[in-house]
Scaffold this motif. Structure first.
Motif, PDB file in Angstrom:
ATOM      1  N   ASP A 224       0.864  -1.069   0.029  1.00 24.62           N
ATOM      2  CA  ASP A 224       0.136   0.050  -0.039  1.00 24.62           C
ATOM      3  C   ASP A 224       0.905   1.280  -0.066  1.00 24.62           C
ATOM      4  O   ASP A 224       1.833   1.359   0.628  1.00 24.62           O
TER       5      ASP A 224
ATOM      6  N   ILE B 272      -5.826  12.643 -12.559  1.00 24.12           N
ATOM      7  CA  ILE B 272      -6.231  11.323 -11.629  1.00 24.12           C
ATOM      8  C   ILE B 272      -5.104  11.238 -10.516  1.00 24.12           C
ATOM      9  O   ILE B 272      -4.021  11.498 -10.724  1.00 24.12           O
ATOM     10  N   SER B 273      -5.511  10.729  -9.470  1.00 26.58           N
ATOM     11  CA  SER B 273      -4.672  10.515  -8.273  1.00 26.58           C
ATOM     12  C   SER B 273      -3.519   9.364  -8.714  1.00 26.58           C
ATOM     13  O   SER B 273      -3.876   8.331  -9.497  1.00 26.58           O
TER      14      SER B 273
ATOM     15  N   GLU C  22      -2.901   6.974  -6.555  1.00 31.55           N
ATOM     16  CA  GLU C  22      -3.577   5.579  -6.263  1.00 31.55           C
ATOM     17  C   GLU C  22      -4.308   4.949  -7.125  1.00 31.55           C
ATOM     18  O   GLU C  22      -4.403   3.807  -7.255  1.00 31.55           O
ATOM     19  N   GLU C  23      -5.249   5.698  -7.706  1.00 26.79           N
ATOM     20  CA  GLU C  23      -6.088   5.494  -8.713  1.00 26.79           C
ATOM     21  C   GLU C  23      -5.381   5.031 -10.025  1.00 26.79           C
ATOM     22  O   GLU C  23      -5.851   4.063 -10.513  1.00 26.79           O
ATOM     23  N   LEU C  24      -4.444   5.813 -10.312  1.00 23.03           N
ATOM     24  CA  LEU C  24      -3.871   5.422 -11.555  1.00 23.03           C
ATOM     25  C   LEU C  24      -3.207   4.154 -11.411  1.00 23.03           C
ATOM     26  O   LEU C  24      -3.141   3.525 -12.183  1.00 23.03           O
TER      27      LEU C  24
ATOM     28  N   MET D 283      -5.796  -0.986  -6.974  1.00 22.70           N
ATOM     29  CA  MET D 283      -6.029  -1.088  -8.421  1.00 22.70           C
ATOM     30  C   MET D 283      -5.323  -2.183  -8.961  1.00 22.70           C
ATOM     31  O   MET D 283      -6.177  -3.054  -9.809  1.00 22.70           O
TER      32      MET D 283
END
Length: 558
Positions: A211, A231-232, A234-236, A241
């Protein structure tokens, strides 16, 4: 049972003034090297270490310490990039830590980005160091563990990192080649893994991710610049993800400690492959103390030492069956065991020797010089070791091949070519240790870096160049003086001396083993007391590769 005549005895007097002087000299050298090693191990410094901890991450060295079996890490390439890139603030250990270790008793190669050094960015020597570690793994079939925490290529030097055969792209090529060879690879993403570097973990057998880490070809800022998408990180390309959506990650771990435990758990379940054919028995310590090497080694040409005294302190039970002991005496060849492994040893003898030529004439042969007879003896011995599947250990303290009319008439070039041919085509593992000088073609014949030793170690006393500092300075200064005289300038004796000292100082710096280790010509600078342990570790690594090609030497000059 081995004959008692194969046990080496000693003539060393540990109470002599010479022995004590040698002890002090070498102890000071080793102490200086250790102090520099400690400084290099600090990486980017305390502030950078605290920054890494503030992100909830361990440093690369902390990760290695928690991952490997206690006391098993054998670092390689610590001096890589030593005193290089100083205009960019330096790159201690080239920003990546590599070395052999054991995990659940299994030998592995560790390659760990040091994020305290320029965020783990790849300098030119970083790529070369990673590739050297991979090549060791390929040659010896060693599983590789990558601890990934890197911002990618160091952009100001991208032209020296990106395009060539031994640059960044070779790392991924090696990933693919090792996979095809069946060499296990595990990658743990424990920080940033961006741009082209993102391919490394995905080309491994197992991918783990913690993480807070990021894996993407382009980070959020570049994505926005390229396609306008906001886009962040973490999301990218975060761990959640990649584990749940892209399916790229095999194991999603909450933190470094959990990730390292998972790696150990995976390795603990691996099966065993066929072992190599090298003979090994239970190791027996040398009968003589390794610490005495400090007092035995002498770098002065005026005080030559007996290489057998060194061999007696690294071979099992100090046993050594010397081959052709009365012929070609400036090279000592023979059979022994190191760490239980059968080995053939080829070592430069520094003692001067009396020899008789084919016409009955006596002559003195100078220690550290390879003569026709010694080259021919070594060539035959190396071929015998290949014939009988015995790994080779080369101990360097060589000035080069003999020169002059008598040497040329005796066929020194032809004999040297035989030795180089045998070394070049040798198929058994070769391990090289540079004790003192390693000059000119003697370096080649004694299995220098260009001749594919599985490992190349050096003592702090090693000197590594075309010729010694004195010889080189004398030659270069003479050329410079002639150039100046042709231009009408005459140098005084004081000016000649100043020029000589200046040239010699520069040349001596370049022959220092740290200079060679900075450029990865040397895998590790070792304490002479640890010579036996280093060779044993190398032999244990070589024993993981069961494949031995057919031995062929091609055309030999006769």
């Amino acid at each position: 049972m081995a004959s008692e005549t194969s046990i080496l005895t000693t003539k060393v007097d540990p109470t002599s003034a010479r022995f004590e002087a040698n002890m002090r000299f070498l102890a000071d050298l080793v102490s200086g090297i250790r102090n520099e090693e400690e400084q290099i191990c600090e990486g980017g410094g305390q502030k950078a270490i605290e920054n890494q901890h503030s992100k909830g991450r361990l440093t690369a060295r902390e990760r290695i310490h928690k991952l490997v079996d206690p006391g098993s890490f054998f670092e390689i390439g610590l001096f890589a990039a030593y005193r290089m890139y100083e205009e960019w603030g330096g790159a201690p250990a080239a920003g990546v830590i590599t070395g052999l270790a054991r995990i659940e008793s299994r030998m592995v190669m560790i390659i760990a980005n040091d994020a305290t050094v320029k965020a783990g960015a790849f300098f030119p020597m970083t790529s070369k160091k990673v590739i050297r570690a991979q090549n060791i793994a390929i040659d010896n079939r060693i599983p590789v563990i990558y601890l990934v925490d890197s911002s990618g290529i160091f952009l100001p030097l991208q032209e020296d990192v990106f395009p060539d055969t031994d640059d960044f792209g070779r790392v991924f090529r090696n990933n693919a080649v090792m996979s095809a060879m069946g060499i296990p690879q595990i990658a743990a993403i424990m920080g940033m893994c961006v741009a082209g570097g993102g391919y490394l973990p995905v080309m491994c057998d197992h991918v783990l991710m913690t993480d807070g880490s990021g894996l993407f070809l382009a980070g959020p800022a570049l994505v926005q610049a390229a396609i306008g998408q906001k886009i962040s990180a973490e999301e990218l390309g975060g761990a959640a993800m990649h584990s749940a959506i892209s399916g790229t990650v095999d194991f999603h771990e909450p933190n470094d400690e959990a990730c390292l435990r998972r790696i150990r758990s995976i390795i603990e379940k691996w099966g065993y492959r066929r072992q190599s054919p090298w003979d090994r028995k239970k190791p027996v310590p040398p009968a003589l103390a390794a610490e005495e090497i400090y007092g035995i080694y002498d770098s002065s040409p005026a005080r030559p030492y007996d290489i057998r005294e060194v061999i007696a302190r690294i071979t099992d039970a100090s046993k050594f069956d010397e081959y052709k002991a009365e012929y070609g005496k400036t090279l000592v060849c023979g059979y022994g065991r190191i760490g239980g492994f059968a080995v053939g040893i080829v070592a430069n003898q520094k003692l001067h020797a009396q020899a008789t030529d084919h016409e009955g004439r006596k002559r003195t042969e100078f220690g550290g010089v390879i003569y026709t007879e010694s080259a021919e003896k070594a060539a035959r011995f190396i071929m015998d070791c290949n014939q009988n599947l015995i790994p080779l250990v080369f101990l360097h303290d060589v000035n080069g091949f003999m020169v002059g009319r008598d040497a040329e008439w005796s066929g020194i070039i032809k004999a040297g070519a035989k030795m180089v041919n045998a070394v070049s085509n040798s198929v058994v593992p070769k391990i090289t240790v540079i004790l003192g000088g390693s000059f000119g073609a003697g370096h080649y014949a004694m299995c220098g870096k260009a001749y594919d030793p599985r490992f190349l170690f050096a003592w702090p006393t090693a000197r590594y160049a075309v010729m010694s500092g004195d010889s080189a300075a004398g030659t270069l200064v003479e050329i410079k003086i002639r150039q100046l005289e042709r231009g009408g300038k005459q140098l005084s004796d004081a000016e000649k001396k100043e020029l000589y000292e200046s040239v010699k100082s520069t040349y001596d710096e370049q022959t220092d083993p740290r200079y060679g280790a900075a450029r990865l010509w040397i895998d590790k600078i070792i304490d002479p007391v640890d010579t036996r342990d280093a060779i044993t570790m190398a032999l244990e690594a070589a024993a993981l590769n069961p494949d031995v090609p057919e031995f062929k030497v091609g055309v030999l000059q006769t």
